[in-house]
Design an enzyme around this catalytic site. Structure first.
Site, PDB file in Angstrom:
ATOM      1  N   PRO A   2     -42.031  -1.912   1.084  1.00  0.00           N
ATOM      2  CG  PRO A   2     -44.175  -1.424   0.330  1.00  0.00           C
ATOM      3  CD  PRO A   2     -43.390  -2.457   1.085  1.00  0.00           C
ATOM      4  CD  GLU A   3     -37.326   0.089   3.464  1.00  0.00           C
ATOM      5  OE1 GLU A   3     -37.731   0.797   4.408  1.00  0.00           O
ATOM      6  OE2 GLU A   3     -36.793  -1.017   3.623  1.00  0.00           O
TER       7      GLU A   3
END
Length: 268
Positions: A2-3
């Site tokens: 996840p960014e």
């Protein structure tokens, strides 16, 4: 992994269910993820969740007595579920609420983190650069930071001390839409090029948030739905495929141990 957009989407997804609600119980099933989970986390019990904010890729769940700081790591996710629902494999942390719901943290790889800070200013947050979607991040700021820097521009914009949250996917996409080769030295960009790149970073991240993030392998939104920005990707993960602008093959190479995708004809 996840960014920033995926973490922001998670924040938006869980906030309506948590803010203003009282925590009745904190259950820690796995004492260590990336780091040991502090016992102080249970100080949340009996407290009302005042707000949920984001700093870089960390979520900050604030109460009157302190703040839980959550990082999703490589494969972590947060879901708001009925408290009666039995935990499953890899469900490591529960925050049970008085409204009959539970915030449940699932992380198969255990690279995520749950930390605690009385004032919300943990050491993991102290050396970070500005948020990319704020006015503090502009071409004047980053061009000044880039003077004489030989590191590639891609590695430079992915440095959290320079600007937070520009992860690998979004660095690739922003450099492509700005027409800048990722292999160039950061110090070689003109102010005009930095203006283009800053604009594209903000645009790409904002679009990704609006699309619910990017689902490649592990990420899903707080309601279990995938993120749809993957459908918008122009070069990331498309090595050897036709460039969407000129039809030449998209190049792929490692930069700083990360897969990098670009068009040598459209990017300069």
């Amino acid at each position: 992994m996840p960014e920033l957009p995926e973490v922001e989407v998670s924040r938006m997804g869980i906030s309506p269910h948590l803010v203003g609600e009282k925590v009745v119980k904190v259950t820690v099933r796995t004492p260590k993820l990336r780091w040991d989970i502090p016992t102080e986390l249970k100080e949340m019990q009996g407290q009302v969740i005042q707000s949920i904010s984001r700093r870089a890729k960390y979520l900050l769940i604030q109460t009157k007595v302190g703040t839980a700081i959550v990082h999703l790591g490589m494969s972590g996710s947060l879901r708001v579920l009925d408290a009666e629902l039995a935990p499953q494999k890899h469900d490591h942390v529960d925050v049970k609420l008085a409204n009959g719901k539970v915030l449940r943290y699932n992380d198969p790889r255990r690279f995520g983190a749950w930390l605690w800070s009385e004032d919300g200013c943990h050491t993991v947050l102290k050396t970070m650069g500005p948020e990319p979607l704020t006015d503090d991040f502009d071409a004047d700021y980053i061009s000044a930071k880039a003077v004489s820097k030989r590191v590639t521009v891609k590695q430079f914009i992915m440095d959290n001390k320079i600007v937070v949250g520009v992860g690998n996917i979004y660095a690739n996409e922003s450099l492509f839409t700005a027409g800048i080769l990722p292999t160039r030295g950061a110090g070689t960009l003109s102010l005009n090029e930095w203006q283009k790149l800053v604009k594209e970073i903000k645009k790409v991240l904002s679009t990704a948030i609006a699309q619910g993030g990017t689902t490649l392998k592990d990420f899903a939104q707080a309601d279990g739905k995938p993120g749809y920005f993957a459908q918008e990707l122009q070069v990331y993960g498309k090595g050897g495929q036709a460039c969407p602008c000129c039809a030449h093959p998209v190049k792929e190479q490692k930069i700083g141990q990360r897969n990098t995708f670009f068009c040598e004809y459209c990017q300069r």
